[in-house]
Design a protein around this motif. Structure first.
Motif, PDB file in Angstrom:
ATOM      1  N   ASP A 126     -21.405 -10.549  51.272  1.00  0.00           N
ATOM      2  CA  ASP A 126     -20.852  -9.223  51.560  1.00  0.00           C
ATOM      3  C   ASP A 126     -19.468  -9.044  50.937  1.00  0.00           C
ATOM      4  OD1 ASP A 126     -22.235  -9.549  54.844  1.00  0.00           O
ATOM      5  OD2 ASP A 126     -23.039  -8.342  53.188  1.00  0.00           O
ATOM      6  N   THR A 127     -18.921 -10.105  50.383  1.00  0.00           N
ATOM      7  CA  THR A 127     -17.607 -10.015  49.743  1.00  0.00           C
ATOM      8  C   THR A 127     -17.655  -9.029  48.584  1.00  0.00           C
ATOM      9  OG1 THR A 127     -16.988 -12.271  50.357  1.00  0.00           O
ATOM     10  CG2 THR A 127     -15.877 -11.305  48.447  1.00  0.00           C
ATOM     11  N   ALA A 128     -16.771  -8.032  48.623  1.00  0.00           N
ATOM     12  CA  ALA A 128     -16.767  -6.981  47.610  1.00  0.00           C
ATOM     13  C   ALA A 128     -15.614  -6.023  47.889  1.00  0.00           C
ATOM     14  CB  ALA A 128     -18.078  -6.206  47.631  1.00  0.00           C
ATOM     15  N   VAL A 129     -15.392  -5.137  46.943  1.00  0.00           N
ATOM     16  CA  VAL A 129     -14.525  -3.979  47.181  1.00  0.00           C
ATOM     17  C   VAL A 129     -15.417  -2.858  47.703  1.00  0.00           C
ATOM     18  CG1 VAL A 129     -13.004  -2.268  46.156  1.00  0.00           C
ATOM     19  CG2 VAL A 129     -12.873  -4.655  45.408  1.00  0.00           C
ATOM     20  N   TYR A 130     -15.060  -2.340  48.859  1.00  0.00           N
ATOM     21  CA  TYR A 130     -15.836  -1.278  49.501  1.00  0.00           C
ATOM     22  C   TYR A 130     -15.115   0.054  49.298  1.00  0.00           C
ATOM     23  CZ  TYR A 130     -18.812  -4.693  51.786  1.00  0.00           C
ATOM     24  OH  TYR A 130     -19.726  -5.696  52.043  1.00  0.00           O
ATOM     25  N   SER A 131     -15.892   1.041  48.858  1.00  0.00           N
ATOM     26  CA  SER A 131     -15.326   2.364  48.582  1.00  0.00           C
ATOM     27  C   SER A 131     -16.159   3.434  49.270  1.00  0.00           C
ATOM     28  CB  SER A 131     -15.313   2.641  47.075  1.00  0.00           C
ATOM     29  OG  SER A 131     -14.557   1.676  46.376  1.00  0.00           O
ATOM     30  N   CYS A 132     -15.498   4.469  49.716  1.00  0.00           N
ATOM     31  CA  CYS A 132     -16.241   5.601  50.264  1.00  0.00           C
ATOM     32  C   CYS A 132     -16.339   6.698  49.205  1.00  0.00           C
ATOM     33  CB  CYS A 132     -15.613   6.132  51.538  1.00  0.00           C
ATOM     34  SG  CYS A 132     -13.965   6.829  51.366  1.00  0.00           S
ATOM     35  N   ARG A 133     -17.364   7.500  49.354  1.00  0.00           N
ATOM     36  CA  ARG A 133     -17.609   8.572  48.403  1.00  0.00           C
ATOM     37  C   ARG A 133     -17.995   9.836  49.137  1.00  0.00           C
ATOM     38  NH1 ARG A 133     -22.347   9.699  43.962  1.00  0.00           N
ATOM     39  NH2 ARG A 133     -23.505  10.255  45.831  1.00  0.00           N
ATOM     40  N   ARG A 134     -17.434  10.945  48.696  1.00  0.00           N
ATOM     41  CA  ARG A 134     -17.917  12.241  49.160  1.00  0.00           C
ATOM     42  C   ARG A 134     -19.094  12.640  48.271  1.00  0.00           C
ATOM     43  NH1 ARG A 134     -15.586  18.192  48.319  1.00  0.00           N
ATOM     44  NH2 ARG A 134     -17.052  18.028  46.584  1.00  0.00           N
ATOM     45  N   ASN A 135     -20.227  12.894  48.883  1.00  0.00           N
ATOM     46  CA  ASN A 135     -21.428  13.217  48.122  1.00  0.00           C
ATOM     47  C   ASN A 135     -21.428  14.681  47.677  1.00  0.00           C
ATOM     48  OD1 ASN A 135     -22.074  10.646  48.802  1.00  0.00           O
ATOM     49  ND2 ASN A 135     -23.881  11.149  50.010  1.00  0.00           N
ATOM     50  N   PRO A 136     -22.184  15.005  46.666  1.00  0.00           N
ATOM     51  CA  PRO A 136     -22.344  16.409  46.284  1.00  0.00           C
ATOM     52  C   PRO A 136     -23.084  17.166  47.378  1.00  0.00           C
ATOM     53  CG  PRO A 136     -23.348  14.953  44.643  1.00  0.00           C
ATOM     54  CD  PRO A 136     -22.944  14.105  45.792  1.00  0.00           C
ATOM     55  N   SER A 137     -22.953  18.480  47.372  1.00  0.00           N
ATOM     56  CA  SER A 137     -23.633  19.300  48.358  1.00  0.00           C
ATOM     57  C   SER A 137     -24.443  20.376  47.660  1.00  0.00           C
ATOM     58  CB  SER A 137     -22.625  19.952  49.305  1.00  0.00           C
ATOM     59  OG  SER A 137     -23.269  20.895  50.141  1.00  0.00           O
ATOM     60  N   VAL A 138     -25.752  20.310  47.824  1.00  0.00           N
ATOM     61  CA  VAL A 138     -26.617  21.348  47.274  1.00  0.00           C
ATOM     62  C   VAL A 138     -26.454  22.626  48.085  1.00  0.00           C
ATOM     63  CG1 VAL A 138     -29.010  22.016  46.863  1.00  0.00           C
ATOM     64  CG2 VAL A 138     -28.265  19.660  46.392  1.00  0.00           C
ATOM     65  N   VAL A 139     -26.314  22.484  49.404  1.00  0.00           N
ATOM     66  CA  VAL A 139     -26.186  23.644  50.284  1.00  0.00           C
ATOM     67  C   VAL A 139     -24.976  24.486  49.904  1.00  0.00           C
ATOM     68  CG1 VAL A 139     -25.736  24.354  52.661  1.00  0.00           C
ATOM     69  CG2 VAL A 139     -27.381  22.529  52.193  1.00  0.00           C
TER      70      VAL A 139
END
Length: 120
Positions: free
Chosen positions: A89-102
């Protein structure tokens, strides 16, 4: 748009960590959010996704049963609770805002990442 992760660090195998990603600059509750990770020498991989209302989640097979993604729309924050951590599980963890079709907003945004190291 800004995404700021926190909560990474060094943990022993079998331990737990909770990552946070606090968002600003957009209506947080309108967008699905994701956590990704990238280990040294490997491609970035999707870890988990949570839909805008928080009712639906998706996990990579490698983390199912160990990680939980959640969100607090009142705090503009998405979390990743990680348990029974393994060396892989060792890694750099990043969050992402997903695109929105709506909302017809196809942009994606990333945080700067937080390092998680699992080692004894």
């Amino acid at each position: 748009v800004q995404l700021v992760e926190s909560g990474g660090g060094l943990v022993q195998p079998g331990g737990s960590l909770r990552l946070s990603c606090t968002a600003s600059g957009f209506t947080f509750s309108n967008y699905a959010m994701s956590w990704y990770r990238q280990a040294p020498g490997k491609e970035r991989e999707l870890v988990a996704v949570i839909m805008s209302a928080g009712g639906s989640t998706v996990y990579a097979d490698s983390v199912k049963g160990r990680f939980t993604i959640s969100r607090d729309n009142a705090k503009n924050t998405v979390y990743l609770q990680m348990s029974n951590l393994k060396a892989e599980d060792t890694a750099v963890y990043s969050c992402r805002r997903n695109p929105s079709v709506v909302y017809r907003d196809y942009s994606t945004y990333w945080g700067q990442g937080t390092q998680v190291t699992v080692s004894s």
